[in-house]
Write a protein that holds these residues in place. Structure first.
Motif, mmCIF file in Angstrom:
data_model
loop_
_atom_site.group_PDB
_atom_site.id
_atom_site.type_symbol
_atom_site.label_atom_id
_atom_site.label_comp_id
_atom_site.label_asym_id
_atom_site.label_seq_id
_atom_site.Cartn_x
_atom_site.Cartn_y
_atom_site.Cartn_z
ATOM 1 N N CYS A 634 0.816 -1.220 0.000
ATOM 2 C CA CYS A 634 0.000 0.000 0.000
ATOM 3 C C CYS A 634 0.845 1.264 0.000
ATOM 4 O O CYS A 634 0.342 2.336 -0.333
ATOM 5 C CB CYS A 634 -0.933 0.018 1.219
ATOM 6 S SG CYS A 634 -2.052 -1.385 1.320
ATOM 7 N N ALA A 681 -11.022 4.972 2.705
ATOM 8 C CA ALA A 681 -10.291 5.201 1.465
ATOM 9 C C ALA A 681 -9.251 4.113 1.231
ATOM 10 O O ALA A 681 -9.085 3.616 0.113
ATOM 11 C CB ALA A 681 -9.625 6.573 1.498
ATOM 12 N N ASP A 684 -11.088 0.805 0.307
ATOM 13 C CA ASP A 684 -11.627 0.794 -1.054
ATOM 14 C C ASP A 684 -10.537 0.713 -2.103
ATOM 15 O O ASP A 684 -10.692 0.047 -3.134
ATOM 16 C CB ASP A 684 -12.477 2.047 -1.287
ATOM 17 C CG ASP A 684 -13.746 2.051 -0.453
ATOM 18 O OD1 ASP A 684 -14.124 0.968 0.031
ATOM 19 O OD2 ASP A 684 -14.339 3.136 -0.277
ATOM 20 N N GLU A 685 -9.414 1.386 -1.855
ATOM 21 C CA GLU A 685 -8.347 1.422 -2.858
ATOM 22 C C GLU A 685 -7.644 0.078 -2.998
ATOM 23 O O GLU A 685 -7.263 -0.315 -4.112
ATOM 24 C CB GLU A 685 -7.342 2.513 -2.497
ATOM 25 C CG GLU A 685 -6.264 2.720 -3.544
ATOM 26 C CD GLU A 685 -5.363 3.895 -3.227
ATOM 27 O OE1 GLU A 685 -4.406 4.130 -3.979
ATOM 28 O OE2 GLU A 685 -5.637 4.587 -2.212
ATOM 29 N N TYR A 686 -7.501 -0.639 -1.899
ATOM 30 C CA TYR A 686 -6.750 -1.901 -1.933
ATOM 31 C C TYR A 686 -7.624 -3.110 -1.599
ATOM 32 O O TYR A 686 -7.096 -4.189 -1.326
ATOM 33 C CB TYR A 686 -5.560 -1.828 -0.967
ATOM 34 C CG TYR A 686 -4.546 -0.777 -1.371
ATOM 35 C CD1 TYR A 686 -3.640 -1.017 -2.394
ATOM 36 C CD2 TYR A 686 -4.531 0.471 -0.741
ATOM 37 C CE1 TYR A 686 -2.718 -0.046 -2.769
ATOM 38 C CE2 TYR A 686 -3.615 1.446 -1.113
ATOM 39 C CZ TYR A 686 -2.715 1.182 -2.125
ATOM 40 O OH TYR A 686 -1.807 2.141 -2.508
ATOM 41 N N TYR A 687 -8.947 -2.925 -1.632
ATOM 42 C CA TYR A 687 -9.907 -4.021 -1.443
ATOM 43 C C TYR A 687 -9.648 -4.785 -0.139
ATOM 44 O O TYR A 687 -9.605 -6.012 -0.110
ATOM 45 C CB TYR A 687 -9.867 -4.988 -2.637
ATOM 46 C CG TYR A 687 -10.124 -4.311 -3.951
ATOM 47 C CD1 TYR A 687 -11.414 -4.008 -4.348
ATOM 48 C CD2 TYR A 687 -9.067 -3.940 -4.793
ATOM 49 C CE1 TYR A 687 -11.665 -3.370 -5.558
ATOM 50 C CE2 TYR A 687 -9.303 -3.295 -5.994
ATOM 51 C CZ TYR A 687 -10.604 -3.009 -6.372
ATOM 52 O OH TYR A 687 -10.842 -2.371 -7.564
ATOM 53 N N PRO A 731 -5.799 7.769 2.905
ATOM 54 C CA PRO A 731 -5.501 6.462 3.501
ATOM 55 C C PRO A 731 -4.774 6.620 4.829
ATOM 56 O O PRO A 731 -3.730 7.264 4.904
ATOM 57 C CB PRO A 731 -4.612 5.792 2.445
ATOM 58 C CG PRO A 731 -4.029 6.902 1.659
ATOM 59 C CD PRO A 731 -5.008 8.019 1.689
#
Length: 930
Positions: A634, A681, A684-687, A731
């Motif tokens: 991430c 955030a 959602d960005e990295y599931y 994030p």
């Protein structure tokens, strides 16, 4: 003929005023809206500009081998007419680590102390400034002199590196690689003074353009060295490798020539030209231009325009009622002038000429009503400015009577008057001479037919009501249809756009219109409703039931009128209360608790115990916000380190701030420090989901440590104590202080959330904390302070004032409309009621029957109006707050009930008044043939 009709209307000015009333209300509403939003925009712009450190910034980079062009760019910028002053700053970071360090008198110890034995990365900021810069930004000289033959050092650097005026420092770089070796030492840098940078100076040096008191990150130590331009240029040229130096030229302009807060459109045009001149001046040097004035004005203008569009859409029911008021007045006037119209037709005037004369008169009355509406709106604006303590513009008359605004408002009034007068004018023009000269007008007994258009309106309106009641967003649901067949996606997409652009504004009106027609068309339903109300009056049951079912078409119009009035009035009451509640809760999330206390870097986490001993403080908890965490796959993430147990007690938490709820997650973190929370955030960005394992470590530890596996126990939507913005989702992770210490994260800059005891005043407690800990506390935020400083506060006040005005206009228009309809009823039923009285129907029973009739009609419409108003308010609140970091709640204040019962009683009174006053006439007067 037009002159003749105009004279007849002038002999009875009450009719003309009644016709102009609807126009007056509509135009005054829009005039008040434009003036209020203009005043609010001016007030907000003044606040924004007062917090801008500079008007523009010219930014560029140069390699250490290139010549500096500071003086040339300064001359190019000052040659622009609007530019008052320019200040240039050059910046070069120097990282203190084992291979690059600072020496004083040949000793390496200060650098070791600054970096805590190289266990963390520290940046030494080197700035080149002019000799005038310290006096401009308010730097304080603590030691030495302002002699700029050497360098100046910041107070933090002098204290932590044991430096003083008169010392000589050098920069050293030592790097040994297999292919090359670097041993470089800068020229001697004599320290001529130790300074303490002011808040303004720190803002300019760190490129913080906007002044704010509610930063999440507390004040940090500032390690800086200040050079003359020539000295820093010589130092950079001597570097053993090429480096990039950043340059910023701050520009101050004559704001009085560029900015007119009361005319944002003209201001944008002037600032666009100003920015173009700046770009042209620095184009040969390859520099970028950032015009902060233009950015602020453009953003504010867009916000005001969007609010104006939104309020205009919300005010559609008011326009509808004003239009209906004009139509009803036109019908009443047409009936009153029937004999004159008949005489004109007998003398040979055509229907078209009569129609044209009515339209001309409507146009003149619309013009007069528009001008009166402008005056009324201006008075409403004056009252709003007085209550909100807003300054009145010096050119108030020019603002009110400006050509574009006045033309728009007059066109609106004339258009409304003409369009609303077409139907009564055509009715009057089509009268035959025999009908027009008839002495007695029979009561209208037209029925209502539920057509396909009525059913379509009911279906569409009901669909919108169901969506809002279920908090369903068709546009948002589109994302769930990925992968669906083409023939499914396209029709649904068309419906979603129709729902967003049409039904969001017209859905409630369509529902009220459809349900009113369907209910009134059902005669058995009306009789059952009448039976429920007239059980105490058994002898009057037949009279009241007959009156209700006599004219369903007119009754449906009355029901629609009352329902729209109540729905809009109640909706505005709910919207105002809910928006104010959302604004207050958002401000409380910014603070995080009752108080948020910023302390200087280096303050221990145990300082919270000292805060807890202050009178009025119940408990406090430390929160550390940092930027130096790293998650595998991430990258870099921000972090919040908290004490889970005390954070759950102190922080302002709502159930939807976290999934699962914050309290449950903090309990897990307290029991096991390997549990963490992640932001929505980041998830959602990295599931990422609850239960997943994440590998994290600190980026500031030297050498870097291994990644630590942690378990995700919750997903955070809103972090109390952080800045609340739906568009600032970053994030971050939330972990316990124990885990942060284990990882080696920086915990040297905490801030504290403070919960007060019941009954304690936040401002008084904040003052006690400042007095007891002046050396530790940097600033304190309260909810009241955030509300006062928030740019949303004046905009929300303007919106609430406009909604109140709309609500008043709605009630007035509906009340006058009911009054006029009731007058029409009296005229049509005068002969019938006179015969009933001549046959022994008592005055008391007649008044009872008429009042009960009015109560039944208004009650039936009120049920529809209350249902529509509450559901519409709930849908609009959740629709507007869908992207908000704090979920909105539907608040039902005491004012809601006052509006409900007050409006109900007012409408019943206006509907009953003409019928009651009718009985003052004698029986002979009502039945004689004149």
């Amino acid at each position: 003929m037009s002159l003749y009709l105009l004279k007849t209307w002038w002999r009875s000015p009450s009719r003309a005023l009644a016709l102009a009333l609807g126009v007056l209300l509509a135009v005054s509403m829009f005039c008040d809206m434009n003036l209020n939003l203009t005043a609010t925009g001016a007030h907000m712009l003044d606040g924004v500009l007062s917090n801008l450190y500079a008007d523009s910034l010219v930014y560029y980079k140069r390699s250490s081998s290139e010549n500096w062009t500071i003086e040339e760019i300064n001359r190019a910028l000052t040659s622009i007419e609007e530019v008052v002053d320019v200040e240039a700053i050059a910046y070069l970071p120097f990282f203190l680590q084992p291979t690059s360090y600072l020496t004083a008198d040949g000793s390496k110890k200060p650098s070791v102390k600054l970096t805590e034995n190289f266990s963390k990365l520290v940046t030494l900021s080197m700035y080149a400034i002019s000799e005038e810069f310290p006096s401009k930004v308010g730097m304080s000289l603590l030691e030495g002199s302002w002699n700029f033959t050497g360098i100046l050092v910041s107070k933090d650097l002098a204290e932590d590196a044991s430096l003083k005026a008169g010392d000589t420092v050098r920069l050293v770089i030592e790097m040994e690689q297999p292919n090359y070796t670097i041993h470089w030492t800068s020229c001697p840098l004599p320290i001529t003074g130790v300074i303490e940078p002011s808040e303004n100076a720190t803002a300019y040096l760190t490129a913080q353009i906007y002044r704010t008191k509610y930063l999440v990150r507390p004040p940090r130590k500032f390690y800086a060295m200040f050079f003359p331009y020539e000295l820093l240029e010589n130092v950079t040229r001597s570097f053993p490798f090429a480096i990039q130096v950043s340059f910023g030229h701050y520009v101050w302009a004559r704001r009085s020539e560029l900015v007119d807060p009361w005319n944002l459109d003209a201001t944008k045009e002037r600032l666009d030209l100003f920015e173009a001149r700046l770009r042209t001046a620095v184009q040969p040097y390859g520099a970028e231009v950032f015009c902060f004035l233009r950015m602020a004005v453009t953003a504010l203008s867009g916000m005001i325009d969007f609010t104006r569009f939104l309020l205009g859409a919300l005010s559609f029911p008011v326009l509808l009622l004003c239009w209906y008021l004009v139509v009803t007045t036109g019908h009443l006037i047409s009936q009153a002038r029937r004999r004159e119209i008949g005489l004109l037709k007998v003398r040979g005037f055509s229907s078209n000429s009569i129609l044209a004369s009515y339209i001309v008169i409507a146009l003149l009355i619309g013009l007069g009503g528009s001008l009166l509406g402008v005056l009324l709106g201006s008075l409403m604006f004056y009252g709003y400015c007085s209550m909100a303590n807003l300054p009145l513009p010096s050119n108030l008359l020019g603002l009110v009577f400006s050509t574009p605004t006045l033309a728009m408002e007059v066109c609106l009034g004339c258009f409304l008057s003409v369009v609303a007068s077409i139907i009564p004018a055509r009715t009057a023009a089509r009268l035959s001479p025999l009908e027009a000269t008839r002495e007695y007008l029979e009561a209208e007994t037209s029925a209502i037919k539920v057509s396909k258009w009525v059913l379509l309106a009911l279906i569409l309106g009901t669909l919108k009501m169901v969506e809002w009641a279920a908090d369903f967003d068709p546009v948002e649901f589109l994302s769930s249809l990925r992968g669906a067949p083409f023939f499914v996606i396209v029709p649904y997409f068309m419906y979603a756009m129709f729902d967003a652009l049409v039904l969001n504004f017209l859905g409630p009106v369509l529902f009220i219109y459809g349900i009113s027609c369907v209910l009134i068309a059902n005669k058995s339903f009306l009789l059952r409703v009448a039976d429920l109300f007239v059980r105490p009056l058994k002898s009057l049951k037949s009279v009241i039931s007959g009156n209700l079912t006599r004219n369903p078409a007119r009754l449906s119009r009355v029901t629609f009128l009352v329902a729209v009035c109540l729905a809009f009035s109640l909706m505005t009451a709910l919207l105002i209360a809910s928006f104010n509640d959302l604004h207050y809760r958002s401000s409380k999330v910014v603070v995080g608790s009752d108080l948020r206390v910023f302390v200087f870097e280096g303050t221990e986490l145990a300082f919270g115990e000292n805060l807890s001993r202050v009178e009025g403080v119940s408990v406090s908890t430390p929160v550390v916000y940092g930027l130096g965490a790293e998650a595998k796959l991430c990258g870099r993430v921000d972090y919040y380190a908290v004490d889970p147990e005390t954070f759950a007690q102190v922080a302002y938490l709502e159930r939807n701030f976290c999934d699962p709820p914050f309290e449950e997650c903090l309990e897990r973190m307290s029991a096991n420090s390997s549990y963490i929370l992640i932001s929505e955030a980041l998830a959602d960005e990295y599931y990422l989901r609850v239960g997943d394992t994440l590998w994290i470590r600190s980026q500031t530890c030297i050498p870097l440590r291994e990644f630590i596996p942690v378990k995700i126990c919750g997903i955070v939507r809103t972090m109390p104590g952080s800045a609340v913005s739906p568009f600032a989702k970053t994030p971050f992770i939330v972990l316990s202080l124990d885990l942060a210490e284990q990882m080696g994260l920086d915990l040297s800059a905490p801030y504290f959330l403070v919960k007060l005891t019941d009954g304690s005043d936040p401002r008084e407690v904040a003052q006690r904390i400042r007095e007891e800990f002046p050396d530790q506390v940097a600033s304190i935020s309260t909810v009241e302070d955030v509300l006062a400083e928030s740019p949303t506060t004046p905009l929300l006040s303007s919106i609430c004032a406009f909604l109140d005005h709309c609500s008043i206009c709605t009630v007035l228009a509906a009340s006058c409309g009911l009054l006029l309809i009731s007058i029409v009823n009296v005229r049509e039923r005068m002969y019938e009621l006179g015969l009933m009285r001549s046959r022994g129907f008592s005055r008391r029973n007649a008044v009872k029957a008429l009042v009960y009739e009015a109560v039944i009609v208004v009650f039936l419409a009120s049920v529809v109006g209350v249902l529509s108003g509450v559901v519409s308010a709930n849908g609009l609140i959740h629709m507007m707050g869908r992207n908000s970091a704090v979920s909105p709640n539907l608040i039902i204040p005491l004012f809601f009930w006052l509006v409900l019962f007050g409006t109900f009683g007012l409408l019943v009174a206006f509907y009953s008044l003409p019928l009651v006053l009718f009985f003052r006439k004698t029986v002979v007067e009502t039945i004689r043939f004149r």
